[in-house]
Design an enzyme around this catalytic site. Structure first.
Site, PDB file in Angstrom:
ATOM      1  N   ASP A  34       0.824  -1.259   0.197  1.00 20.75           N
ATOM      2  CA  ASP A  34       0.003   0.007  -0.034  1.00 20.75           C
ATOM      3  C   ASP A  34       0.878   1.078   0.137  1.00 20.75           C
ATOM      4  O   ASP A  34       2.012   1.024   0.468  1.00 20.75           O
ATOM      5  CB  ASP A  34      -0.771  -0.165   1.227  1.00 20.75           C
ATOM      6  CG  ASP A  34      -2.194   0.985   1.063  1.00 20.75           C
ATOM      7  OD1 ASP A  34      -3.209   0.292   0.737  1.00 20.75           O
ATOM      8  OD2 ASP A  34      -1.897   2.160   1.174  1.00 20.75           O
ATOM      9  N   ILE A  35       0.482   2.269  -0.288  1.00 16.86           N
ATOM     10  CA  ILE A  35       1.208   3.426  -0.459  1.00 16.86           C
ATOM     11  C   ILE A  35       1.508   4.009   0.838  1.00 16.86           C
ATOM     12  O   ILE A  35       2.460   4.685   1.146  1.00 16.86           O
ATOM     13  CB  ILE A  35       0.323   4.565  -1.196  1.00 16.86           C
ATOM     14  CG1 ILE A  35       1.317   5.923  -1.625  1.00 16.86           C
ATOM     15  CG2 ILE A  35      -0.859   5.296  -0.573  1.00 16.86           C
ATOM     16  CD1 ILE A  35       0.840   6.745  -2.620  1.00 16.86           C
ATOM     17  N   ARG A  36       0.822   3.592   1.774  1.00 19.55           N
ATOM     18  CA  ARG A  36       0.863   3.990   3.334  1.00 19.55           C
ATOM     19  C   ARG A  36       1.343   2.938   4.197  1.00 19.55           C
ATOM     20  O   ARG A  36       1.214   1.717   3.725  1.00 19.55           O
ATOM     21  CB  ARG A  36      -0.172   4.832   3.859  1.00 19.55           C
ATOM     22  CG  ARG A  36      -1.557   4.027   4.031  1.00 19.55           C
ATOM     23  CD  ARG A  36      -2.600   5.036   4.274  1.00 19.55           C
ATOM     24  NE  ARG A  36      -3.864   4.643   3.778  1.00 19.55           N
ATOM     25  CZ  ARG A  36      -4.440   3.767   4.792  1.00 19.55           C
ATOM     26  NH1 ARG A  36      -4.008   3.318   6.318  1.00 19.55           N
ATOM     27  NH2 ARG A  36      -5.579   3.291   4.574  1.00 19.55           N
ATOM     28  N   TYR A 139     -14.659   8.542 -12.167  1.00 16.06           N
ATOM     29  CA  TYR A 139     -14.505   7.174 -11.561  1.00 16.06           C
ATOM     30  C   TYR A 139     -15.042   6.084 -12.579  1.00 16.06           C
ATOM     31  O   TYR A 139     -14.350   5.172 -12.997  1.00 16.06           O
ATOM     32  CB  TYR A 139     -15.470   7.012 -10.125  1.00 16.06           C
ATOM     33  CG  TYR A 139     -15.370   5.567  -9.574  1.00 16.06           C
ATOM     34  CD1 TYR A 139     -16.408   4.871  -9.658  1.00 16.06           C
ATOM     35  CD2 TYR A 139     -14.356   5.319  -8.973  1.00 16.06           C
ATOM     36  CE1 TYR A 139     -16.468   3.657  -8.928  1.00 16.06           C
ATOM     37  CE2 TYR A 139     -14.162   3.884  -8.385  1.00 16.06           C
ATOM     38  CZ  TYR A 139     -15.325   3.313  -8.293  1.00 16.06           C
ATOM     39  OH  TYR A 139     -15.350   1.675  -7.821  1.00 16.06           O
TER      40      TYR A 139
HETATM   41  C1  VAH Z   1     -17.985   3.994  -4.541  1.00 17.09           C
HETATM   42  N1  VAH Z   1     -17.882   1.945  -2.919  1.00 17.09           N
HETATM   43  O1  VAH Z   1     -18.956   4.629  -3.954  1.00 17.09           O
HETATM   44  C2  VAH Z   1     -17.441   2.449  -4.225  1.00 17.09           C
HETATM   45  C3  VAH Z   1     -18.282   1.752  -5.464  1.00 17.09           C
HETATM   46  C4  VAH Z   1     -20.253   0.930  -6.502  1.00 17.09           C
HETATM   47  C5  VAH Z   1     -19.516   1.876  -5.465  1.00 17.09           C
HETATM   48  O2  VAH Z   1     -17.528   1.814  -6.651  1.00 17.09           O
HETATM   49  O3  VAH Z   1     -17.358   4.693  -5.392  1.00 17.09           O
END
Ligand code: VAH
Length: 316
Positions: A34-36, A139
Site C-alpha cells: 500500500d502507499i502508506r 470514476y
Molecule cells: C463507490 N464504494 O461508492 C464505491 C463503489 C459501487 C460503488 O464503486 O465509489
C-alpha cells in the site's frame, strides 16, 4: 494462484482481502502493499508501494515470486469527482503498471470494476452483463477504460485477466473512503453510536449492495474458475441485494426500534447515485463460475450490528 501480491492492501476491500487470502493460501504467500504503512498488517509480508511506480511494482512482484497480482488501489467515486485528474492518473496509471508487470512476469491478474461503470443511459433495472456504458463520472470513465484495457491485454497478449463489477460493499473492518455508497456502511456505525443517522442519499435511491464476506469469496471464486468456462473475462456483474436508505433503516429498527433516519442530501453524491443502475443482473457470473451471495439485507444487518458491538438479541 499460489503467491499473491495485492496493491491497495489497506483499503476497504484490501484490508479484508489480505486476511481472506492468507487464510486460504498461507500467510507467507500473500504480499500486501500500500502507499502508506500506517496501520499495515504485521502478521505477514508488507511493502510500501505507490502503484504509479511501475519499476518498484515489477521489482516487488519479481522478488516475491508472485504468480498473481490483485490490483485494488484506486480512488473511489466521490473523491474522484473532487480530483478528476488525480483519479484518472492514479486509476489508469496504476492499472497500466499492474497489467504491464503481470504481462512481463506471466502473472494472473485481478482488478475490480464497479456498478459505477454504468451511466444514466444504461438500463437501470436488471442491468445486463453487456450493455451501454456511458458513465458521467471520472470514476466510471476510468472503470470502463479499465475493463476495456483488461480485455485488450487478454486478447492481445493472452494475459489471464479477470474482474468483477462490485456494487456498494459493506464491512465493519476498514471504513471506506470517498465512495458514494459509504452511507450504507456509516449508518450501522451511527446506529450503534448515536441511535440515528442523517443520510446524504435520498429516500427511494436504489443501489446494488453486497456484504464484504460475499465480495471476498467472489474474488477467490472468479480467480479459481476454470478458464475454459469463462465467456466473459473482466467485469462480471455481481450483486447480493438492492435497497434504498429507508429499507436499511427499517432493517436496523428490527434490532434497535428507536433508531431514526433523516436526510440532508449531498448533491454531488446524489447525482452520482442517480446515474447508476437500481439493480444489475449477475446471471453471467452465476452461470460461468458459480457466483452466489450468502447475505441478504436482514442477515448482513444482524451481523454488522453484532460485530459493531450490539449485544446479540432476539429480533423485535
Ligand atoms: C463507490 N464504494 O461508492 C464505491 C463503489 C459501487 C460503488 O464503486 O465509489
Amino acid at each position: 494462484m499460489k503467491k499473491i501480491m495485492v496493491t491497495g492492501a489497506l483499503g476497504q476491500i484490501g484490508s479484508e482481502l489480505i486476511e481472506k487470502l492468507r487464510s486460504e493460501y498461507g500467510v507467507d504467500n500473500v504480499l500486501a502493499t500500500d502507499i502508506r504503512s500506517i496501520g499495515a498488517m504485521t502478521d505477514g509480508p508488507f511493502e510500501v508501494l505507490d502503484v504509479t511506480d511501475g519499476r518498484k511494482m515489477h521489482t516487488l512482484a519479481k522478488d516475491f515470486g508472485a504468480d498473481t497480482l490483485m490490483h485494488m488501489a484506486a480512488l473511489l467515486s466521490a473523491k474522484a469527482e473532487k480530483e478528476p485528474l488525480l483519479a484518472w492518473n492514479l486509476n489508469m496509471g496504476g492499472l497500466t503498471n499492474g497489467l504491464e508487470v503481470s504481462h512481463e512476469l506471466g502473472m494472473q491478474f485481478f482488478t475490480p470494476s464497479s456498478i459505477g461503470a454504468f451511466g444514466p443511459s444504461t438500463p437501470k433495472k436488471a442491468t445486463p452483463q453487456e450493455t451501454l456504458q456511458r458513465p458521467t463520472t471520472m470514476y466510471g470513465v476510468s472503470k470502463v477504460a479499465g475493463e476495456l484495457l483488461c480485455d485488450y491485454y487478454f486478447h492481445k497478449f493472452g494475459l489471464d485477466t479477470r474482474g468483477v463489477r462490485f456494487p456498494g460493499l459493506i464491512s465493519y473492518v476498514a471504513k471506506p473512503g470517498g465512495g458514494t455508497t459509504d452511507y450504507a456502511v456509516d449508518i450501522y456505525y451511527k446506529a450503534i453510536q448515536k441511535g440515528k443517522y442523517t443520510s446524504y442519499i435520498a429516500e427511494d435511491t436504489y443501489m446494488d449492495m453486497m456484504y464484504m464476506p460475499d465480495a471476498l469469496q467472489a474474488i477467490v471464486d472468479v480467480m479459481e474458475a476454470d478458464p475454459a468456462k469463462l465467456i466473459h473475462r473482466n467485469a462480471f456483474n455481481v450483486t447480493a441485494m438492492s435497497f434504498e436508505p429507508s429499507q436499511i433503516a427499517a432493517a436496523i429498527q428490527k434490532h434497535i426500534p428507536s433508531f431514526k433516519i433523516d436526510y440532508d442530501i449531498d448533491p454531488v453524491r446524489q447525482a452520482i447515485a442517480d446515474s447508476w443502475p437500481d439493480s444489475i443482473d449477475p446471471s453471467a457470473a452465476i452461470s460461468e463460475w458459480g457466483f452466489k451471495a450468502c447475505y441478504d439485507l436482514a442477515a448482513m444487518t444482524e451481523d454488522m450490528l453484532v460485530k459493531l458491538g450490539m449485544k446479540p438479541q432476539a429480533s423485535y
